[in-house]
Write a protein that holds these residues in place. Structure first.
Motif, PDB file in Angstrom:
ATOM      1  N   ASP A 202     -11.304 -34.432 -44.253  1.00 33.02           N
ATOM      2  CA  ASP A 202     -10.230 -35.187 -43.601  1.00 33.02           C
ATOM      3  C   ASP A 202      -9.633 -34.395 -42.438  1.00 33.02           C
ATOM      4  OD1 ASP A 202     -10.437 -37.321 -45.373  1.00 33.02           O
ATOM      5  OD2 ASP A 202      -8.980 -36.476 -46.782  1.00 33.02           O
ATOM      6  N   ASP A 203      -9.170 -35.127 -41.453  1.00 34.47           N
ATOM      7  CA  ASP A 203      -8.455 -34.534 -40.327  1.00 34.47           C
ATOM      8  C   ASP A 203      -6.993 -34.341 -40.732  1.00 34.47           C
ATOM      9  OD1 ASP A 203      -7.310 -33.800 -37.957  1.00 34.47           O
ATOM     10  OD2 ASP A 203      -7.900 -35.597 -36.834  1.00 34.47           O
ATOM     11  N   PHE A 204      -6.469 -33.113 -40.591  1.00 36.84           N
ATOM     12  CA  PHE A 204      -5.110 -32.809 -41.026  1.00 36.84           C
ATOM     13  C   PHE A 204      -4.035 -33.177 -39.992  1.00 36.84           C
ATOM     14  CE2 PHE A 204      -7.279 -30.525 -44.276  1.00 36.84           C
ATOM     15  CZ  PHE A 204      -6.378 -30.364 -45.311  1.00 36.84           C
ATOM     16  N   THR A 205      -4.429 -33.802 -38.899  1.00 38.87           N
ATOM     17  CA  THR A 205      -3.466 -34.180 -37.877  1.00 38.87           C
ATOM     18  C   THR A 205      -2.637 -35.367 -38.355  1.00 38.87           C
ATOM     19  OG1 THR A 205      -5.014 -33.496 -36.151  1.00 38.87           O
ATOM     20  CG2 THR A 205      -3.146 -34.882 -35.478  1.00 38.87           C
ATOM     21  N   PRO A 206      -1.294 -35.229 -38.420  1.00 41.40           N
ATOM     22  CA  PRO A 206      -0.460 -36.368 -38.824  1.00 41.40           C
ATOM     23  C   PRO A 206      -0.360 -37.382 -37.688  1.00 41.40           C
ATOM     24  CG  PRO A 206       0.924 -34.521 -38.213  1.00 41.40           C
ATOM     25  CD  PRO A 206      -0.488 -34.027 -38.134  1.00 41.40           C
ATOM     26  N   GLN A 207       0.238 -38.506 -37.973  1.00 45.48           N
ATOM     27  CA  GLN A 207       0.439 -39.540 -36.957  1.00 45.48           C
ATOM     28  C   GLN A 207       1.785 -39.278 -36.275  1.00 45.48           C
ATOM     29  OE1 GLN A 207       0.358 -43.509 -38.539  1.00 45.48           O
ATOM     30  NE2 GLN A 207       0.101 -44.474 -36.532  1.00 45.48           N
ATOM     31  N   TRP A 208       1.736 -38.968 -34.975  1.00 48.19           N
ATOM     32  CA  TRP A 208       2.957 -38.562 -34.280  1.00 48.19           C
ATOM     33  C   TRP A 208       3.745 -39.780 -33.803  1.00 48.19           C
ATOM     34  CZ3 TRP A 208       4.112 -33.784 -35.230  1.00 48.19           C
ATOM     35  CH2 TRP A 208       3.102 -32.847 -35.450  1.00 48.19           C
ATOM     36  N   THR A 209       4.186 -40.576 -34.768  1.00 51.59           N
ATOM     37  CA  THR A 209       5.033 -41.726 -34.458  1.00 51.59           C
ATOM     38  C   THR A 209       6.364 -41.553 -35.181  1.00 51.59           C
ATOM     39  OG1 THR A 209       4.214 -43.040 -36.326  1.00 51.59           O
ATOM     40  CG2 THR A 209       3.023 -43.248 -34.221  1.00 51.59           C
ATOM     41  N   LEU A 210       7.378 -42.229 -34.678  1.00 56.33           N
ATOM     42  CA  LEU A 210       8.709 -42.103 -35.273  1.00 56.33           C
ATOM     43  C   LEU A 210       8.713 -42.577 -36.724  1.00 56.33           C
ATOM     44  CD1 LEU A 210      11.692 -41.410 -34.899  1.00 56.33           C
ATOM     45  CD2 LEU A 210      12.063 -43.756 -34.090  1.00 56.33           C
ATOM     46  N   SER A 211       8.033 -43.707 -37.002  1.00 58.46           N
ATOM     47  CA  SER A 211       8.047 -44.253 -38.364  1.00 58.46           C
ATOM     48  C   SER A 211       7.325 -43.330 -39.340  1.00 58.46           C
ATOM     49  CB  SER A 211       7.416 -45.651 -38.390  1.00 58.46           C
ATOM     50  OG  SER A 211       6.062 -45.606 -37.974  1.00 58.46           O
ATOM     51  N   TYR A 212       6.162 -42.801 -38.928  1.00 58.78           N
ATOM     52  CA  TYR A 212       5.393 -41.937 -39.828  1.00 58.78           C
ATOM     53  C   TYR A 212       6.122 -40.616 -40.079  1.00 58.78           C
ATOM     54  CZ  TYR A 212       1.580 -39.284 -41.910  1.00 58.78           C
ATOM     55  OH  TYR A 212       0.823 -38.520 -42.773  1.00 58.78           O
ATOM     56  N   MET A 213       6.573 -39.958 -39.006  1.00 64.53           N
ATOM     57  CA  MET A 213       7.230 -38.663 -39.163  1.00 64.53           C
ATOM     58  C   MET A 213       8.585 -38.802 -39.855  1.00 64.53           C
ATOM     59  SD  MET A 213       4.975 -36.643 -38.139  1.00 64.53           S
ATOM     60  CE  MET A 213       5.943 -35.136 -38.321  1.00 64.53           C
ATOM     61  N   GLY A 214       9.291 -39.910 -39.564  1.00 63.64           N
ATOM     62  CA  GLY A 214      10.558 -40.143 -40.254  1.00 63.64           C
ATOM     63  C   GLY A 214      10.340 -40.329 -41.742  1.00 63.64           C
ATOM     64  N   ALA A 215       9.288 -41.106 -42.097  1.00 65.79           N
ATOM     65  CA  ALA A 215       8.956 -41.316 -43.511  1.00 65.79           C
ATOM     66  C   ALA A 215       8.541 -40.006 -44.161  1.00 65.79           C
ATOM     67  CB  ALA A 215       7.838 -42.353 -43.637  1.00 65.79           C
ATOM     68  N   LEU A 216       7.779 -39.188 -43.426  1.00 68.97           N
ATOM     69  CA  LEU A 216       7.322 -37.903 -43.958  1.00 68.97           C
ATOM     70  C   LEU A 216       8.507 -36.992 -44.303  1.00 68.97           C
ATOM     71  CD1 LEU A 216       5.148 -35.764 -44.557  1.00 68.97           C
ATOM     72  CD2 LEU A 216       5.194 -35.171 -42.125  1.00 68.97           C
ATOM     73  N   LEU A 217       9.454 -36.876 -43.393  1.00 67.00           N
ATOM     74  CA  LEU A 217      10.615 -36.014 -43.629  1.00 67.00           C
ATOM     75  C   LEU A 217      11.497 -36.562 -44.746  1.00 67.00           C
ATOM     76  CD1 LEU A 217      11.573 -35.051 -39.961  1.00 67.00           C
ATOM     77  CD2 LEU A 217      10.452 -33.610 -41.684  1.00 67.00           C
ATOM     78  N   TYR A 218      11.647 -37.885 -44.789  1.00 64.83           N
ATOM     79  CA  TYR A 218      12.452 -38.491 -45.852  1.00 64.83           C
ATOM     80  C   TYR A 218      11.807 -38.231 -47.214  1.00 64.83           C
ATOM     81  CZ  TYR A 218      15.161 -41.911 -48.491  1.00 64.83           C
ATOM     82  OH  TYR A 218      15.986 -42.505 -49.414  1.00 64.83           O
ATOM     83  N   LEU A 219      10.500 -38.432 -47.290  1.00 62.47           N
ATOM     84  CA  LEU A 219       9.788 -38.223 -48.552  1.00 62.47           C
ATOM     85  C   LEU A 219       9.807 -36.746 -48.954  1.00 62.47           C
ATOM     86  CD1 LEU A 219       6.720 -40.564 -47.926  1.00 62.47           C
ATOM     87  CD2 LEU A 219       8.465 -40.869 -49.687  1.00 62.47           C
ATOM     88  N   ALA A 220       9.668 -35.852 -47.975  1.00 60.13           N
ATOM     89  CA  ALA A 220       9.605 -34.423 -48.282  1.00 60.13           C
ATOM     90  C   ALA A 220      10.956 -33.880 -48.723  1.00 60.13           C
ATOM     91  CB  ALA A 220       9.096 -33.655 -47.061  1.00 60.13           C
ATOM     92  N   LEU A 221      12.000 -34.161 -47.945  1.00 59.76           N
ATOM     93  CA  LEU A 221      13.295 -33.531 -48.202  1.00 59.76           C
ATOM     94  C   LEU A 221      14.122 -34.268 -49.250  1.00 59.76           C
ATOM     95  CD1 LEU A 221      14.204 -32.533 -44.528  1.00 59.76           C
ATOM     96  CD2 LEU A 221      13.107 -31.153 -46.307  1.00 59.76           C
ATOM     97  N   LEU A 222      14.267 -35.576 -49.094  1.00 61.42           N
ATOM     98  CA  LEU A 222      15.064 -36.325 -50.066  1.00 61.42           C
ATOM     99  C   LEU A 222      14.217 -36.763 -51.262  1.00 61.42           C
ATOM    100  CD1 LEU A 222      17.349 -38.493 -47.742  1.00 61.42           C
ATOM    101  CD2 LEU A 222      17.971 -36.496 -49.085  1.00 61.42           C
ATOM    102  N   GLY A 223      13.073 -37.391 -50.986  1.00 63.26           N
ATOM    103  CA  GLY A 223      12.241 -37.914 -52.074  1.00 63.26           C
ATOM    104  C   GLY A 223      11.652 -36.844 -52.959  1.00 63.26           C
ATOM    105  N   SER A 224      11.415 -35.635 -52.419  1.00 70.51           N
ATOM    106  CA  SER A 224      10.779 -34.570 -53.197  1.00 70.51           C
ATOM    107  C   SER A 224      11.763 -33.470 -53.598  1.00 70.51           C
ATOM    108  CB  SER A 224       9.617 -33.962 -52.396  1.00 70.51           C
ATOM    109  OG  SER A 224       8.666 -34.957 -52.067  1.00 70.51           O
ATOM    110  N   VAL A 225      12.414 -32.840 -52.613  1.00 72.00           N
ATOM    111  CA  VAL A 225      13.302 -31.721 -52.918  1.00 72.00           C
ATOM    112  C   VAL A 225      14.507 -32.178 -53.735  1.00 72.00           C
ATOM    113  CG1 VAL A 225      14.806 -29.956 -51.944  1.00 72.00           C
ATOM    114  CG2 VAL A 225      12.591 -30.433 -50.877  1.00 72.00           C
ATOM    115  N   VAL A 226      15.225 -33.170 -53.233  1.00 70.92           N
ATOM    116  CA  VAL A 226      16.468 -33.600 -53.885  1.00 70.92           C
ATOM    117  C   VAL A 226      16.188 -34.417 -55.147  1.00 70.92           C
ATOM    118  CG1 VAL A 226      18.590 -34.936 -53.622  1.00 70.92           C
ATOM    119  CG2 VAL A 226      17.732 -33.562 -51.714  1.00 70.92           C
TER     120      VAL A 226
END
Length: 302
Positions: A202-226
Motif C-alpha cells: 500500500d501507498d502510505f500517502t494520506p489524502q491531503w483534503t480537509l475532510s480526510y485530514m480533519g477526520a484523521l485528527l479527530y479520530l486520532a486525538l479525540l476518538g483514540s486518545v481521549v
C-alpha cells in the motif's frame, strides 16, 4: 467522575463513525488506520513521558499489550473500515453495541464469571434485533453476499474489541496503569497495521483534503486518545460489562448523524430492530433482584 467518562465515550464514539465514513476513498483502510493510531500513540507516549507517568512493564506484560493492540487498535478497525464500504456506518455502530453480550461471553471464557440468567434473553433480543434491522436490506439485495460480508465484518470487529476489553481487565487486575498499557498497546497495534500495509504494497500517502485530514485528527486525538482512555478507565473502575453500557447510547448519536450525512432512511423494521437491540442491551444491565429487594424493603417500611 463515572458520569463524565460515560459522556465522553458516548459523544465521541457516537461521532467517530461518520469520521470513518469521511475517510472512505482512495486511501487503503490499513493506511488510514496506521496514521490514525500512529498520531494517537505518539501523542499519548509523549504526554506520559513529559508527565513522568509512563510506567515500566515486564516483557511478559508487553507481550499482552501487543496482543491487546492487535485486538483493539489493529484487526478490529480493519474490519470496521472495510465494512463501511458495504453497510452504513450508523448501522455498524448498532452492531458494535452488541459488545456488551460479547463481554459477558468472554468474561465467562477467560475469567469464569458466569453470565446472569438475563444474558440469554438479552442475546435473543439482540440477535432478533439485528436480523430485523437489516431485513429489508437483505430482501432488497436478495441476501447479497456484500451486505452479509459487511455485517459479518462489523460483528467480527466487535468481538475483537471485546477481547481487548478482557486484556485491559487482565492488566488492571495485575495493578498496571491503564494509560501506560493503553499507550503501548496502541503503538504495537500501529506497528502491526503498518507491517500489514507494507506487506500489501500500500501507498502510505494520506489524502491531503480537509475532510480526510480533519477526520484523521479527530479520530486520532479525540476518538483514540481521549475516548479509549476514558473507556478503559471505566473498565477498571466499574468492570467491562458495566463499561459496555456506553455502547447502548452512542448508536443513537451515530444513526442520527448518519441520517443527515449518509442519507440513512428510518424504515419501520429499522426502528423496531434498533429498539430490540437497545432493550436487549438494557436487559443485560437490569438487576431485578435489586428492584424486588427495594420493593420489599419499602413494603416492610410501610
Amino acid at each position: 467522575m463515572n458520569v463524565l467518562l460515560y459522556a465522553l465515550v458516548v459523544v465521541i464514539w457516537g461521532t467517530t463513525w461518520i469520521a470513518i465514513f469521511l475517510q472512505q476513498g482512495p486511501v487503503p483502510a490499513p493506511v488510514s488506520i496506521f496514521w490514525r493510531f500512529a498520531v494517537a500513540s505518539v501523542t499519548m507516549l509523549v504526554v506520559l513521558i513529559a508527565m513522568r507517568r509512563l510506567r515500566r512493564l515486564s516483557v511478559h506484560d508487553h507481550l499482552f499489550c501487543l496482543l491487546q493492540g492487535c485486538c483493539v487498535f489493529c484487526f478490529n478497525f480493519w474490519c470496521f473500515y472495510t465494512a463501511a464500504a458495504y453497510i452504513n456506518t450508523g448501522l455498524e455502530s448498532v452492531i458494535f453495541s452488541m459488545a456488551v453480550l460479547f463481554n459477558a461471553i468472554n468474561s465467562f471464557l477467560f475469567f469464569r464469571q458466569q453470565p446472569p440468567g438475563r444474558f440469554y434473553l438479552a442475546a435473543l433480543l439482540g440477535l432478533t434485533g439485528i436480523v430485523t434491522l437489516f431485513w429489508d436490506d437483505l430482501l432488497a439485495s436478495g441476501f447479497n453476499t456484500s451486505l452479509l460480508f459487511g455485517i459479518g465484518l462489523s460483528a467480527l470487529g466487535t468481538y475483537g474489541f471485546s477481547l481487548g476489553n478482557m486484556l485491559s481487565l487482565r492488566h488492571q487486575r495485575r495493578g498496571l496503569e491503564t494509560l501506560t498499557t493503553n499507550s503501548w498497546a496502541m503503538l504495537y497495534g500501529t506497528l502491526v497495521m503498518g507491517a500489514i500495509a507494507l506487506f500489501r504494497g500500500d501507498d502510505f500517502t494520506p489524502q491531503w483534503t480537509l475532510s480526510y485530514m480533519g477526520a484523521l485528527l479527530y479520530l486520532a486525538l479525540l476518538g483514540s486518545v481521549v475516548a479509549f482512555g476514558a473507556y478503559f478507565t471505566l473498565v477498571g473502575r466499574i468492570g467491562a460489562s458495566n463499561a459496555a453500557y456506553s455502547t447502548l447510547l452512542f448508536p443513537l448519536v451515530a444513526l442520527t448523524i448518519s441520517t443527515f450525512y449518509e442519507g440513512y432512511v428510518w424504515h419501520l423494521n429499522a426502528v423496531f430492530g434498533l429498539a430490540l437491540i437497545l432493550v436487549g442491551n438494557l436487559v443485560m444491565f437490569a438487576k431485578p433482584e435489586t428492584w424486588f429487594r427495594t420493593r420489599r424493603l419499602r413494603g416492610n417500611a410501610a
